[in-house]
Design a protein around this motif. Sequence first.
Motif, mmCIF file in Angstrom:
data_model
loop_
_atom_site.group_PDB
_atom_site.id
_atom_site.type_symbol
_atom_site.label_atom_id
_atom_site.label_comp_id
_atom_site.label_asym_id
_atom_site.label_seq_id
_atom_site.Cartn_x
_atom_site.Cartn_y
_atom_site.Cartn_z
ATOM 1 N N LEU A 1 0.790 -1.235 0.140
ATOM 2 C CA LEU A 1 -0.088 -0.142 -0.126
ATOM 3 C C LEU A 1 0.937 1.231 0.114
ATOM 4 O O LEU A 1 0.603 2.314 -0.755
ATOM 5 C CB LEU A 1 -0.947 -0.120 1.114
ATOM 6 C CG LEU A 1 -2.218 -0.993 1.057
ATOM 7 C CD1 LEU A 1 -2.818 -0.916 2.681
ATOM 8 C CD2 LEU A 1 -3.148 -0.820 -0.016
ATOM 9 N N LEU B 1 0.582 3.868 -3.161
ATOM 10 C CA LEU B 1 -0.091 4.969 -2.711
ATOM 11 C C LEU B 1 0.794 6.513 -2.544
ATOM 12 O O LEU B 1 0.299 7.521 -2.783
ATOM 13 C CB LEU B 1 -1.044 5.066 -1.738
ATOM 14 C CG LEU B 1 -2.312 3.984 -1.646
ATOM 15 C CD1 LEU B 1 -2.920 3.687 -0.470
ATOM 16 C CD2 LEU B 1 -3.305 4.708 -2.512
ATOM 17 N N ILE C 1 -7.601 -2.192 -2.243
ATOM 18 C CA ILE C 1 -7.713 -1.038 -1.355
ATOM 19 C C ILE C 1 -6.952 0.291 -2.014
ATOM 20 O O ILE C 1 -7.704 1.287 -1.764
ATOM 21 C CB ILE C 1 -6.783 -1.440 -0.336
ATOM 22 C CG1 ILE C 1 -7.571 -2.721 0.523
ATOM 23 C CG2 ILE C 1 -6.418 -0.237 0.675
ATOM 24 C CD1 ILE C 1 -6.694 -3.359 1.486
ATOM 25 N N THR C 2 -6.227 -0.061 -2.872
ATOM 26 C CA THR C 2 -5.425 1.182 -3.529
ATOM 27 C C THR C 2 -6.528 1.971 -4.451
ATOM 28 O O THR C 2 -6.643 3.113 -4.484
ATOM 29 C CB THR C 2 -4.155 0.987 -4.343
ATOM 30 O OG1 THR C 2 -3.157 0.379 -3.366
ATOM 31 C CG2 THR C 2 -3.687 1.882 -5.055
ATOM 32 N N LEU D 1 -9.815 1.670 -4.143
ATOM 33 C CA LEU D 1 -10.661 2.333 -3.247
ATOM 34 C C LEU D 1 -10.287 3.649 -2.761
ATOM 35 O O LEU D 1 -11.059 4.685 -2.605
ATOM 36 C CB LEU D 1 -11.288 1.499 -2.125
ATOM 37 C CG LEU D 1 -12.064 0.362 -2.446
ATOM 38 C CD1 LEU D 1 -12.028 -0.762 -1.436
ATOM 39 C CD2 LEU D 1 -13.207 0.747 -3.192
ATOM 40 N N ILE D 2 -8.955 3.738 -2.178
ATOM 41 C CA ILE D 2 -8.613 4.876 -1.611
ATOM 42 C C ILE D 2 -8.336 6.217 -2.704
ATOM 43 O O ILE D 2 -8.524 7.150 -2.502
ATOM 44 C CB ILE D 2 -7.183 4.767 -0.868
ATOM 45 C CG1 ILE D 2 -7.475 3.774 0.286
ATOM 46 C CG2 ILE D 2 -6.340 5.922 -0.672
ATOM 47 C CD1 ILE D 2 -5.986 3.548 0.819
ATOM 48 N N VAL D 3 -7.807 5.719 -3.764
ATOM 49 C CA VAL D 3 -7.508 6.632 -4.945
ATOM 50 C C VAL D 3 -9.004 7.341 -5.386
ATOM 51 O O VAL D 3 -8.985 8.386 -5.716
ATOM 52 C CB VAL D 3 -6.658 5.857 -6.160
ATOM 53 C CG1 VAL D 3 -6.724 6.895 -7.247
ATOM 54 C CG2 VAL D 3 -5.595 5.846 -5.563
ATOM 55 N N ARG E 1 -11.631 7.580 -3.719
ATOM 56 C CA ARG E 1 -12.544 8.185 -2.631
ATOM 57 C C ARG E 1 -11.588 9.216 -1.912
ATOM 58 O O ARG E 1 -12.050 10.121 -1.134
ATOM 59 C CB ARG E 1 -12.970 7.410 -1.637
ATOM 60 C CG ARG E 1 -13.918 6.474 -2.275
ATOM 61 C CD ARG E 1 -14.339 5.320 -1.152
ATOM 62 N NE ARG E 1 -15.455 4.536 -1.874
ATOM 63 C CZ ARG E 1 -15.455 3.421 -2.682
ATOM 64 N NH1 ARG E 1 -14.377 3.359 -3.381
ATOM 65 N NH2 ARG E 1 -16.598 2.852 -3.092
ATOM 66 N N THR E 2 -10.385 9.608 -2.232
ATOM 67 C CA THR E 2 -9.530 10.459 -1.508
ATOM 68 C C THR E 2 -9.004 11.474 -2.437
ATOM 69 O O THR E 2 -8.316 11.069 -3.353
ATOM 70 C CB THR E 2 -8.451 9.699 -0.698
ATOM 71 O OG1 THR E 2 -8.849 8.662 -0.062
ATOM 72 C CG2 THR E 2 -7.621 10.696 -0.070
#
Length: 184
Positions: free
Chosen positions: A44, A48, A166-167, A169-171, A173-174
């Motif tokens: 991660l 990220l 996970i990456t 999803l984070i990219v 939503r962030t």
Amino acid sequence: MTIHHKLVNWLLASQFAAILVICSKITIPLGPIPLTGQTLAVGLIASLLTPMAGTLAILLYLLLGLIGLPVFASSATSLAALFGPTGGFIWGFLVYVGVTSWWLQRSRRSPTMLVIANVAGAIMQLVAGSLWITVSNQLSLVQALTVGILPFITPALIKLIFVVIITDLIVQRTPLPLGQQPNL
């Protein structure tokens, strides 16, 4: 690099070093080298963060361990963890993050490229750990590769799937700091 960029790098590095500490506590005994959540966190970090922020996160993690905080898997003491049988794997986190984040910064960002870059980084980290095993356990290179890589191929692939999910999803939503392009 402005003061603002440096501060963001240190803040991200600190947050991800904390995530790495938490993930290191997830441990499944698997012969002389335990299976841990560390490499999930390293994937991660590599996926990220920029190469600079990712390297800072790993260095901060190593520094926390060197000063005696129980940050490593199984709460091993700093010298035992860093220079014992698993030491090469831990130092290999620097290689993993460096290779993967550098690759992702210089390529077309896609889930496929995320997988390829993480596989390259993970292989290099496992090889570094296996080479260290040849020294610390006085094994032949073939024995070290058998102990240090083969048992971890399937878990590494499973972790890689989680890293990609996970990456992504984070990219999605962030908002990224300072207008940076996502690594995905």
